[in-house]
Design a protein around this motif. Structure first.
Motif: not given
Length: 470
Positions: A211-215
């Protein structure tokens, strides 16, 4: 020990310490009002030190208002921020926690103390609620960088984040981290994953890192599609979209000296930090002021390193998290406390170590990369013009992202040995920050900030009427 869940937070721009932290503090304050919220008549916000000096440029006041309305950094819809604020700022109607209507006057109920710094940290704030029976409840919070918040009780506790006590392989220094990895036959990412999965499931850890990478990717994409002028009065033009359009047209053409990758890294960093300056959704990595560095280097890994994989991204973040934890535990990631060396310097070191790892570096080489990244940001001042996270902050992220890549490549060309250890570099940063004059630490009173044409308005100092008994 600090978890990657604490170090990497999904939040709102423009500042982790001045925006995200105050919003978190306001949410925590609401929990003190449980069972009494229907009796709240008014709320007062007192801002001290750096939170006051650059609070307007960093949206500290509106962040606290949003928090009192019940919004949290991770889930707030940043496209609707002005819609949430309008009733409060224009009509004086605050729906406390979304349920209790109170009268709120921005000029009356927010008090700014530029020249007063609370004992524990430059980023101090006190929130007070007055009840209809004349009683009140008050709590002081400190935003200590990266969205971390401590209250008056927690600042006296040796361990404020209890869940990290269960880490099976705790480490306080880089030398300990290196020794544990050697003894257990682990690399840094493997050791960090063991620690994280001791308090959460492996699926939860993997999901959060993804999720961090997606954001981060969404932030870059949004920044590359948005033009115009950044808010705040400096009339800083957004450049990422223009640069993206230029580079897209040049894609596949003969390289200009083999440095085209550098232009793309610059773009990625600019895109993130322009979104941050505009109050968009970003990841504190480890702060908002340095939010563009790790995403830029991760995008470099995605676009220019053939071994790229999503597993590599997660390992990159785990390794970066280990370095960030060491710096926060032994020095600071707060610009108000140690200057920009604690924000951009920390992010540069974290990104350098993460990149060195995914490019096949040993534990020693990763720590060497982090040391190089941090060493060459020592003494970096925090001097935002007009208190806005725009000049020199946006370009500074681009420069540090390139420096992180260079640090990783230098380390990978060596055997990991280095004259100055990472532990010594972190200690030096702490001591340098202690010696640094306050005007160079996020107060917008020194360095480049003194040449601003549009200075942030000086806030009035006073006492809000009706709260004398608190």
């Amino acid at each position: 020990m600090i978890s990657v869940f604490d170090l990497f937070k999904i939040g709102i721009g423009p500042s982790s310490s001045h925006t995200v932290g105050p919003m978190v503090a306001a949410n925590r304050f609401l929990t003190l009002l449980d069972g009494k919220i229907s009796h709240v008549k008014r709320v007062r916000i007192d801002l001290y030190g750096s939170l006051s000096a650059t609070g307007k440029g960093h949206a500290t006041d509106t962040a606290i208002i949003l928090g009192l309305l019940g919004h949290v950094p991770r889930t707030i819809d940043t496209t609707k921020t002005q819609d949430y604020l309008r009733p409060v700022l224009e009509d004086g109607d605050m729906q406390l926690a979304g349920v209790q209507a109170i009268d709120f006057n921005h000029d009356r109920d927010i008090v700014w103390y530029d020249e007063v710094t609370l004992p524990y940290h430059p980023n101090g704030m006190t929130l007070t609620a007055l009840f209809d029976d004349g009683e009140c409840i008050s709590q002081t919070y400190y935003s200590v960088g990266g969205g971390f918040v401590l209250d008056n009780d927690e600042i006296h506790q040796e361990q404020a984040f209890d869940d990290q006590q269960n880490f099976p392989h705790p480490f306080n220094f880089a030398s300990e981290l290196s020794a544990i990895c050697a003894a257990k036959g682990l690399n840094i990412a493997e050791l960090m994953l063991i620690n994280e999965t001791a308090i959460r499931s492996e699926e939860e850890v993997r999901s959060y890192l993804t999720e961090i990478w997606e954001v981060m990717q969404a932030c870059v994409n949004q920044g590359c599609q948005t033009d115009g002028v950044l808010p705040g009065g400096l009339n800083v033009k957004r450049r990422a979209k223009t640069l993206y359009d230029q580079l897209s047209k040049e894609y596949g053409q003969p390289s200009d000296g083999g440095l085209l990758a550098m232009d793309w890294v610059d773009l990625y960093a600019l895109a993130v930090n322009e979104e941050n300056a505009a109050g968009g959704k970003v990841v504190t990595a480890p702060t908002n002021g340095a939010a563009g560095i790790i995403p830029a280097v991760l995008h470099y890994y995605r676009g220019f390193i053939s071994s790229f994989s999503y597993q590599g991204v997660r390992e990159f973040l785990l390794v970066a998290g280990a370095i960030g934890a060491l710096i926060k535990q032994n020095a600071s990631i707060s610009g108000a406390e140690v200057g920009c060396q604690g924000e951009v310097g920390s992010a540069c070191a974290m990104a350098a170590a993460g990149l060195a790892h995914v490019m096949g570096g040993s534990v020693a080489q990763c720590l060497n990369a982090a040391e190089i990244g941090l060493e060459h940001n020592l003494g970096l001042t925090c001097d935002p013009i007009a208190g806005l996270v725009q000049v020199p902050c946006i370009e500074r992220n681009a420069m540090a992202a390139i420096k992180a890549i260079n640090a990783a490549r230098l380390a990978l060309r060596g055997d990991g040995s280095h004259h100055v250890s990472l532990d010594k570099a972190i200690l030096t940063m702490k001591e340098t920050g202690r010696d640094m004059m306050d005007k160079y630490k996020e107060t917008a009173r020194g360095g480049l900030a003194i040449y601003a044409d549009n200075r942030i308005p000086t806030a009035s100092v006073g006492v809000a009427v009706g709260f004398s008994q608190c």
